[in-house]
Design a protein around this motif. Structure first.
Motif, PDB file in Angstrom:
ATOM      1  N   LYS A   9       2.771   8.867  17.535  1.00 39.32           N
ATOM      2  CA  LYS A   9       2.109   8.085  16.487  1.00 39.32           C
ATOM      3  C   LYS A   9       1.391   9.013  15.509  1.00 39.32           C
ATOM      4  CE  LYS A   9      -0.912   4.109  15.704  1.00 39.32           C
ATOM      5  NZ  LYS A   9       0.052   3.452  14.810  1.00 39.32           N
ATOM      6  N   PHE A  42       3.406   4.680  -1.424  1.00 37.08           N
ATOM      7  CA  PHE A  42       4.749   4.512  -1.950  1.00 37.08           C
ATOM      8  C   PHE A  42       5.773   4.799  -0.853  1.00 37.08           C
ATOM      9  CE2 PHE A  42       7.770   3.806  -5.083  1.00 37.08           C
ATOM     10  CZ  PHE A  42       8.712   4.814  -5.117  1.00 37.08           C
ATOM     11  N   LEU A  43       6.662   3.835  -0.613  1.00 27.99           N
ATOM     12  CA  LEU A  43       7.684   3.935   0.432  1.00 27.99           C
ATOM     13  C   LEU A  43       9.005   4.360  -0.183  1.00 27.99           C
ATOM     14  CD1 LEU A  43       7.404   0.804   2.735  1.00 27.99           C
ATOM     15  CD2 LEU A  43       7.725   3.133   3.516  1.00 27.99           C
ATOM     16  N   PHE A  90       8.254   6.273   8.581  1.00 25.35           N
ATOM     17  CA  PHE A  90       8.615   5.019   9.234  1.00 25.35           C
ATOM     18  C   PHE A  90      10.096   4.988   9.541  1.00 25.35           C
ATOM     19  CE2 PHE A  90       4.797   2.564   9.122  1.00 25.35           C
ATOM     20  CZ  PHE A  90       4.105   2.981   8.003  1.00 25.35           C
ATOM     21  N   THR A 104      17.989  -7.647   6.691  1.00 23.86           N
ATOM     22  CA  THR A 104      16.532  -7.493   6.738  1.00 23.86           C
ATOM     23  C   THR A 104      16.184  -6.321   7.629  1.00 23.86           C
ATOM     24  OG1 THR A 104      16.216  -9.864   6.445  1.00 23.86           O
ATOM     25  CG2 THR A 104      14.369  -8.611   7.365  1.00 23.86           C
ATOM     26  N   GLN A 105      15.292  -5.486   7.138  1.00 23.05           N
ATOM     27  CA  GLN A 105      14.907  -4.297   7.896  1.00 23.05           C
ATOM     28  C   GLN A 105      13.626  -4.555   8.678  1.00 23.05           C
ATOM     29  OE1 GLN A 105      14.914  -0.693   5.563  1.00 23.05           O
ATOM     30  NE2 GLN A 105      16.790  -1.286   4.504  1.00 23.05           N
ATOM     31  N   PHE A 107      10.605  -2.618  10.770  1.00 23.81           N
ATOM     32  CA  PHE A 107       9.996  -1.299  10.750  1.00 23.81           C
ATOM     33  C   PHE A 107       9.264  -0.980  12.052  1.00 23.81           C
ATOM     34  CE2 PHE A 107      10.308   0.390   6.415  1.00 23.81           C
ATOM     35  CZ  PHE A 107      10.888  -0.695   5.792  1.00 23.81           C
ATOM     36  N   GLY A 108       9.250   0.314  12.361  1.00 28.92           N
ATOM     37  CA  GLY A 108       8.431   0.802  13.455  1.00 28.92           C
ATOM     38  C   GLY A 108       6.990   0.959  13.001  1.00 28.92           C
ATOM     39  N   PRO A 109       6.110   1.383  13.894  1.00 25.04           N
ATOM     40  CA  PRO A 109       4.677   1.471  13.587  1.00 25.04           C
ATOM     41  C   PRO A 109       4.292   2.693  12.763  1.00 25.04           C
ATOM     42  CG  PRO A 109       5.074   2.132  15.841  1.00 25.04           C
ATOM     43  CD  PRO A 109       6.388   1.652  15.312  1.00 25.04           C
ATOM     44  N   GLY A 110       5.217   3.626  12.602  1.00 23.73           N
ATOM     45  CA  GLY A 110       4.925   4.793  11.787  1.00 23.73           C
ATOM     46  C   GLY A 110       4.446   5.987  12.588  1.00 23.73           C
TER      47      GLY A 110
ATOM     48  N   ILE B  34      12.830  -9.002  -0.878  1.00 20.39           N
ATOM     49  CA  ILE B  34      12.037  -9.226   0.329  1.00 20.39           C
ATOM     50  C   ILE B  34      10.578  -8.931   0.025  1.00 20.39           C
ATOM     51  CG2 ILE B  34      11.723  -8.605   2.762  1.00 20.39           C
ATOM     52  CD1 ILE B  34      14.431  -7.391   2.814  1.00 20.39           C
ATOM     53  N   TYR B  36       7.216  -7.697   2.067  1.00 21.70           N
ATOM     54  CA  TYR B  36       6.717  -7.138   3.314  1.00 21.70           C
ATOM     55  C   TYR B  36       5.193  -7.095   3.276  1.00 21.70           C
ATOM     56  CZ  TYR B  36      11.263  -5.349   4.929  1.00 21.70           C
ATOM     57  OH  TYR B  36      12.552  -5.230   5.384  1.00 21.70           O
ATOM     58  N   GLN B  38       1.997  -5.000   5.030  1.00 23.19           N
ATOM     59  CA  GLN B  38       1.660  -3.827   5.831  1.00 23.19           C
ATOM     60  C   GLN B  38       0.164  -3.809   6.097  1.00 23.19           C
ATOM     61  OE1 GLN B  38       2.567   0.058   4.165  1.00 23.19           O
ATOM     62  NE2 GLN B  38       2.502   1.020   6.159  1.00 23.19           N
ATOM     63  N   GLY B  41      -2.592   0.883   9.420  1.00 22.58           N
ATOM     64  CA  GLY B  41      -2.135   1.587  10.598  1.00 22.58           C
ATOM     65  C   GLY B  41      -0.853   1.049  11.213  1.00 22.58           C
ATOM     66  N   LYS B  42      -0.191   0.142  10.504  1.00 27.25           N
ATOM     67  CA  LYS B  42       1.040  -0.452  11.042  1.00 27.25           C
ATOM     68  C   LYS B  42       2.190  -0.298  10.058  1.00 27.25           C
ATOM     69  CE  LYS B  42      -1.360  -3.946  13.791  1.00 27.25           C
ATOM     70  NZ  LYS B  42      -1.484  -5.403  14.078  1.00 27.25           N
ATOM     71  N   GLY B  43       3.378  -0.582  10.543  1.00 29.04           N
ATOM     72  CA  GLY B  43       4.541  -0.545   9.683  1.00 29.04           C
ATOM     73  C   GLY B  43       4.696  -1.832   8.898  1.00 29.04           C
ATOM     74  N   PRO B  44       5.485  -1.798   7.816  1.00 36.22           N
ATOM     75  CA  PRO B  44       5.729  -3.022   7.043  1.00 36.22           C
ATOM     76  C   PRO B  44       6.355  -4.108   7.915  1.00 36.22           C
ATOM     77  CG  PRO B  44       6.474  -1.086   5.840  1.00 36.22           C
ATOM     78  CD  PRO B  44       6.138  -0.631   7.232  1.00 36.22           C
ATOM     79  N   PHE B  46       8.236  -7.909   7.838  1.00 32.96           N
ATOM     80  CA  PHE B  46       8.955  -8.880   7.015  1.00 32.96           C
ATOM     81  C   PHE B  46       8.161 -10.183   6.911  1.00 32.96           C
ATOM     82  CE2 PHE B  46      12.651 -11.039   5.355  1.00 32.96           C
ATOM     83  CZ  PHE B  46      12.543 -12.326   5.849  1.00 32.96           C
ATOM     84  N   PHE B  89       4.270  -5.464  -0.206  1.00 34.10           N
ATOM     85  CA  PHE B  89       5.321  -4.790  -0.968  1.00 34.10           C
ATOM     86  C   PHE B  89       6.452  -5.764  -1.257  1.00 34.10           C
ATOM     87  CE2 PHE B  89       4.097  -0.369  -0.536  1.00 34.10           C
ATOM     88  CZ  PHE B  89       3.362  -0.338   0.635  1.00 34.10           C
ATOM     89  N   PHE B 101      11.569  -0.154  -2.709  1.00 39.38           N
ATOM     90  CA  PHE B 101      10.274  -0.788  -2.561  1.00 39.38           C
ATOM     91  C   PHE B 101       9.450  -0.637  -3.832  1.00 39.38           C
ATOM     92  CE2 PHE B 101       9.629  -2.073   1.866  1.00 39.38           C
ATOM     93  CZ  PHE B 101      10.787  -1.573   2.435  1.00 39.38           C
TER      94      PHE B 101
END
Lengths: 116, 111
Positions: A9, A42-43, A90, A104-105, A107-110, B34, B36, B38, B41-44, B46, B89, B101
């Motif tokens: 993490k 920014f992703l 991510f 649809t994607q 995502f993990g927690p990063g 889409i 999202y 966020q 501390g977490k991921g995006p 849906f 996002f 994004f």
């Protein structure tokens, strides 16, 4: 049950080192991705793997190399880390990016990478 | 702690009010959108999606509106709650192109 998981993490390391970030998805998806999120949130997509084949490489330095041992895993290896690599990375997965109802994607927690 | 996105647009709303988050997209060929969420501390995560053959889609407490003429997307959250505080996002894609994004909007809910 975690659908998309990443380890570690947090990752703090010195410039010049080589490090890896691991990602696993248990959704049975065919495609996995790596994104980089900068300090301004920014992703930006880095890589996409579909059934163990690279299908996107968005002008990422070749110090970054994705490795997919099977379709449930996509690891990111980074060589010769630089200060500018500090970011949150991510992992994500989707069933099929080419099918409208299944792209649809998720995502993990990063992984927060800090290069000193 | 998490770094602050100094250039992130911020929307502050009172708890219980409705929130509207806007997004302008640039690719007129985009046909899938889409939203999202966020959290810190977490991921995006849906929230809701919409295809270009629709102009409105509703979920639980959320509605997405698509105006293809002006290339504008909005997310409406009804009866905003403290748990809605997050960065939101929008993302767009066209055919087999990867998701692109937007820059994100920080929603702060005032209790």
């Amino acid at each position: 049950d975690t659908a998309v998981s990443q380890t570690p993490k947090y990752l703090v390391t010195q410039m010049g080192n080589d490090k890896s970030i691991k990602c696993e998805q248990n959704l049975g998806h065919d495609t996995m991705y790596w994104y980089k999120q900068d300090s301004k949130k920014f992703l930006k997509i880095m890589f996409s793997y579909n059934n163990k084949e690279l299908i996107i490489n968005e002008t990422v330095p070749n110090r970054f190399s994705p490795k997919s041992p099977d379709k449930a895993h996509l690891n990111l290896h980074i060589n010769s880390l630089e200060l500018g690599d500090s970011a949150v990375y991510f992992c994500a997965s989707s069933q099929d990016p080419l099918q409208p109802s299944t792209d649809t994607q998720y995502f993990g927690p990063g992984t927060r990478l800090t290069v000193l | 702690g998490e770094s602050v996105g100094l250039h992130l647009p911020t929307l502050s709303v009172q708890e219980g009010d409705n929130s509207i988050i806007n997004c302008a997209y640039s690719n007129s060929a985009s046909d899938y959108f889409i939203w999202y969420k966020q959290e810190s501390g977490k991921g995006p995560q849906f929230i809701i999606d919409i295809r270009s053959n629709m102009d409105k889609r509703q979920g639980q407490r959320v509605t997405v509106l698509l105006n293809k003429t002006v290339k504008h997307l909005s997310l409406q959250i009804a009866a905003t709650q403290p748990g809605d505080s997050a960065v939101y996002f929008c993302a767009e894609s066209s055919g087999n192109t990867p998701l692109v994004f937007g820059k994100g909007t920080r929603l702060s809910v005032i209790a």
